[in-house]
Write a protein that holds these residues in place. Structure first.
Motif, short mmCIF file in Angstrom:
data_model
loop_
_atom_site.label_atom_id
_atom_site.label_comp_id
_atom_site.label_asym_id
_atom_site.label_seq_id
_atom_site.Cartn_x
_atom_site.Cartn_y
_atom_site.Cartn_z
N TRP A 47 0.79 -1.33 -0.16
CA TRP A 47 0.06 -0.03 -0.07
C TRP A 47 0.78 1.08 0.02
O TRP A 47 1.81 1.47 0.70
N LEU A 49 1.40 5.37 -0.13
CA LEU A 49 0.78 6.77 -0.06
C LEU A 49 1.71 7.74 -0.76
O LEU A 49 3.03 7.74 -0.21
N VAL A 51 3.19 11.23 -0.03
CA VAL A 51 3.16 12.27 1.01
C VAL A 51 3.18 13.61 0.65
O VAL A 51 2.68 14.64 1.05
N HIS A 72 -3.20 7.58 -2.79
CA HIS A 72 -2.73 6.32 -2.26
C HIS A 72 -3.37 5.18 -2.93
O HIS A 72 -4.48 5.39 -3.70
N LEU A 95 5.21 6.83 1.35
CA LEU A 95 5.21 5.88 2.45
C LEU A 95 4.47 4.65 1.67
O LEU A 95 3.64 4.38 1.23
N ILE A 97 3.73 0.60 2.58
CA ILE A 97 3.61 -0.43 3.78
C ILE A 97 3.46 -1.75 2.95
O ILE A 97 2.47 -2.00 2.17
N LEU B 18 -8.50 3.79 5.17
CA LEU B 18 -8.09 3.78 3.60
C LEU B 18 -8.00 2.27 3.24
O LEU B 18 -8.08 1.79 2.15
N LEU B 19 -7.55 1.63 4.35
CA LEU B 19 -7.47 0.04 4.03
C LEU B 19 -7.69 -0.91 5.28
O LEU B 19 -7.23 -0.53 6.43
N ILE B 26 -5.44 0.70 8.12
CA ILE B 26 -4.75 2.00 7.79
C ILE B 26 -5.90 3.06 7.72
O ILE B 26 -7.04 2.92 7.17
N LEU B 49 1.84 8.50 11.87
CA LEU B 49 2.70 9.49 11.00
C LEU B 49 1.78 10.75 11.01
O LEU B 49 0.64 10.91 10.77
N VAL B 51 1.38 13.76 9.01
CA VAL B 51 1.60 14.08 7.55
C VAL B 51 1.73 15.55 7.31
O VAL B 51 2.68 16.22 6.47
N LEU B 95 -1.72 9.63 9.68
CA LEU B 95 -1.87 8.47 9.09
C LEU B 95 -1.79 7.58 10.25
O LEU B 95 -0.84 7.68 11.12
N ILE B 97 -1.85 3.57 11.74
CA ILE B 97 -1.82 2.30 11.16
C ILE B 97 -1.80 1.15 12.41
O ILE B 97 -1.00 1.27 13.29
#
Lengths: 100, 100
Positions: A47, A49, A51, A72, A95, A97, B18-19, B26, B49, B51, B95, B97
């Motif tokens: 995944w 993103l 930034v 993303h 970023l 993942i 987002l996921l 996420i 994070l 951002v 962000l 996770i």
């Protein structure tokens, strides 16, 4: 994102693992005009993103995707892909993942 | 990041997944002056994070951490924490996770 070869004298792309766990890796990448030297085919889902900065990414069979800050996407395992452009005028921060 | 109560008339904080996968979520959070109403104690590890924007985060027993763009930290499961400040003058994008 996959490793990408530095192009000419622009220096290396920066890769830094921010967190590594079994089944999970969070990575920060800084590109500056870098592109992928070849297609990448990964065993794990990724995944990504974007930034900061700007980039274009090709997914095989899906054409080119333009990415700006906040964009993303999921790159499923074994979907071949490559970075076709990152802004040469400024840094692009990704970023990424990687997960099982 | 944990849910935080909106303070007064500044509107709700935005949370967007987002996921979502087994063992991994996420999430994107947009704060605008929001702070945590209480301490949070989570069952899973959380990696955060910052951002965009600015924030302060308290981890129990460790005092207050100031976060600016690009700063990140791991909040282990069951480490109590709270957001004590986010910039009221601009949006702060996190962000988060969550993972097993």
């Amino acid at each position: 994102m996959p490793r990408a070869d530095p192009a000419g004298d622009i220096g290396d792309e920066e890769f830094r693992a921010l967190l590594t766990r079994p089944g999970l890796r969070i990575e920060r990448i800084v590109s500056h005009g870098h592109v992928s030297a070849d297609w990448y085919d990964q065993d794990r889902d990724e995944w990504v993103l974007l930034v900061e900065g700007g980039a274009r990414l090709s997914l095989e069979g899906e054409g080119e995707i333009v990415l700006g800050p906040g964009d993303h996407l999921l790159i499923p395992a074994h979907v071949r892909h490559r970075v076709t452009w990152t802004d040469p005028a400024r840094r692009t921060i990704w970023l990424a993942i990687h997960f099982d």
